[in-house]
Design a protein around this motif. Sequence first.
Motif, PDB file in Angstrom:
ATOM      1  N   UNK A 125      28.483  18.421  -1.850  1.00 24.03           N
ATOM      2  CA  UNK A 125      28.353  19.057  -0.537  1.00 24.03           C
ATOM      3  C   UNK A 125      29.706  19.173   0.147  1.00 24.03           C
ATOM      4  N   UNK A 126      30.545  18.155  -0.021  1.00 25.15           N
ATOM      5  CA  UNK A 126      31.872  18.215   0.591  1.00 25.15           C
ATOM      6  C   UNK A 126      32.719  19.284  -0.099  1.00 25.15           C
ATOM      7  N   UNK A 127      32.564  19.406  -1.406  1.00 27.14           N
ATOM      8  CA  UNK A 127      33.301  20.446  -2.130  1.00 27.14           C
ATOM      9  C   UNK A 127      32.888  21.838  -1.640  1.00 27.14           C
ATOM     10  N   UNK A 128      31.576  22.046  -1.456  1.00 23.21           N
ATOM     11  CA  UNK A 128      31.095  23.326  -0.954  1.00 23.21           C
ATOM     12  C   UNK A 128      31.601  23.596   0.455  1.00 23.21           C
ATOM     13  N   UNK A 129      31.606  22.554   1.299  1.00 26.52           N
ATOM     14  CA  UNK A 129      32.100  22.695   2.665  1.00 26.52           C
ATOM     15  C   UNK A 129      33.582  23.057   2.663  1.00 26.52           C
ATOM     16  N   UNK A 130      34.338  22.454   1.778  1.00 27.17           N
ATOM     17  CA  UNK A 130      35.763  22.744   1.661  1.00 27.17           C
ATOM     18  C   UNK A 130      36.001  24.192   1.250  1.00 27.17           C
ATOM     19  N   UNK A 131      35.179  24.688   0.330  1.00 29.47           N
ATOM     20  CA  UNK A 131      35.317  26.075  -0.124  1.00 29.47           C
ATOM     21  C   UNK A 131      34.928  27.061   0.966  1.00 29.47           C
ATOM     22  N   UNK A 132      33.897  26.739   1.743  1.00 30.42           N
ATOM     23  CA  UNK A 132      33.439  27.646   2.797  1.00 30.42           C
ATOM     24  C   UNK A 132      34.421  27.729   3.957  1.00 30.42           C
ATOM     25  N   UNK A 133      35.024  26.606   4.303  1.00 30.19           N
ATOM     26  CA  UNK A 133      35.903  26.574   5.477  1.00 30.19           C
ATOM     27  C   UNK A 133      37.372  26.799   5.130  1.00 30.19           C
ATOM     28  N   UNK A 134      37.752  26.489   3.888  1.00 27.85           N
ATOM     29  CA  UNK A 134      39.157  26.516   3.459  1.00 27.85           C
ATOM     30  C   UNK A 134      39.999  25.569   4.314  1.00 27.85           C
ATOM     31  N   UNK A 135      39.375  24.491   4.782  1.00 29.27           N
ATOM     32  CA  UNK A 135      40.062  23.488   5.587  1.00 29.27           C
ATOM     33  C   UNK A 135      39.846  22.111   4.965  1.00 29.27           C
ATOM     34  N   UNK A 136      40.565  21.128   5.485  1.00 26.36           N
ATOM     35  CA  UNK A 136      40.451  19.762   4.978  1.00 26.36           C
ATOM     36  C   UNK A 136      39.116  19.153   5.412  1.00 26.36           C
ATOM     37  N   UNK A 137      38.406  18.578   4.450  1.00 23.38           N
ATOM     38  CA  UNK A 137      37.085  18.004   4.710  1.00 23.38           C
ATOM     39  C   UNK A 137      37.067  16.548   4.236  1.00 23.38           C
ATOM     40  N   UNK A 138      36.351  15.711   4.976  1.00 20.46           N
ATOM     41  CA  UNK A 138      36.361  14.276   4.690  1.00 20.46           C
ATOM     42  C   UNK A 138      34.983  13.641   4.819  1.00 20.46           C
ATOM     43  N   UNK A 139      34.810  12.566   4.068  1.00 19.22           N
ATOM     44  CA  UNK A 139      33.720  11.624   4.297  1.00 19.22           C
ATOM     45  C   UNK A 139      34.359  10.333   4.757  1.00 19.22           C
ATOM     46  N   UNK A 140      33.878   9.790   5.866  1.00 16.66           N
ATOM     47  CA  UNK A 140      34.397   8.524   6.378  1.00 16.66           C
ATOM     48  C   UNK A 140      33.242   7.572   6.638  1.00 16.66           C
ATOM     49  N   UNK A 141      33.562   6.278   6.627  1.00 21.02           N
ATOM     50  CA  UNK A 141      32.572   5.254   6.963  1.00 21.02           C
ATOM     51  C   UNK A 141      33.166   4.347   8.026  1.00 21.02           C
ATOM     52  N   UNK A 142      32.300   3.661   8.745  1.00 23.60           N
ATOM     53  CA  UNK A 142      32.734   2.740   9.788  1.00 23.60           C
ATOM     54  C   UNK A 142      32.961   1.359   9.194  1.00 23.60           C
TER      55      UNK A 142
END
Length: 286
Positions: A125-142
Amino acid sequence: MQNRTRKPADAAAAGRPETIPSRSAAKADIGPPGASSTLFVNSVDKAMRVLTVFDDKHSRLSLSQIAALADLDLSAAQRFTFTLTALRYLVKDPFTKTYSLSPRLLDFAFHYLASNDLLNRATPYLRQLSQETEETCNITVLDGTDIVFTLRMVSPHVLTPHVITGSRLPAYCTAPGLAILSRLPENHVRDILENSDLVQHTPHTVVDRRGIAKRLAAFRKQGYSHTEGEYYIGDISTAAAIVDAHGHPVGAVNVAVSRTRWRGAKDEQRIADLVIAAAAAISGQF
């Protein structure tokens, strides 16, 4: 790891480049939870303190430097460095007698990444989001008062290339952190803010607790968080919380955009819709 006052490193004198260190939002001198319990093993705590004194400003340290930074006497520091070197978690330079971290420590990162259900599910899902936005995408945890970057897909337009997997940023002034906080119970949020060092990192940083609580209520209602230049000037971030089957936040997904590429409200709504959809697709399976 708790913040400690550190002596100036020898990096500059040796000509090694300095990078921006990971910063923690935690207040200094707060002991680890459970330290007062009879079950707490102090020797493990001390060994971890030795390992965690190394960072981008302290890549090679002498025994006396390790002792000072880890708040150990020289004899204890010698025993722990010897043991950690024998276990191949530290490397000792035979000429300078200084110590550095071993690649073997990456085993811990590998096991964490390979065994983490959130990351395994989030990656496509993050890879798809990165391709759609062409911006830096992250998963973070607390983790405590910080967010930790556990999965990062960097675009050519990235504003903060020194932020890598494992980097920490304060939760109270970052979009992913605020997205996670917006889904936590109020007493949990209060504890996190009370233990955070609410620093004005930029002119846009919100440090007033009432102001933070007010924006958390707004973020909770709209389903996403949004920050503009609150930790890094020029960095615009939009995030949504990833939740488990009980609605408890287990992380956040965010898109970071440079100010030079930002087109205002139109971009905010477009990216908000995408991060909400990505977070919803990842959520509920934990």
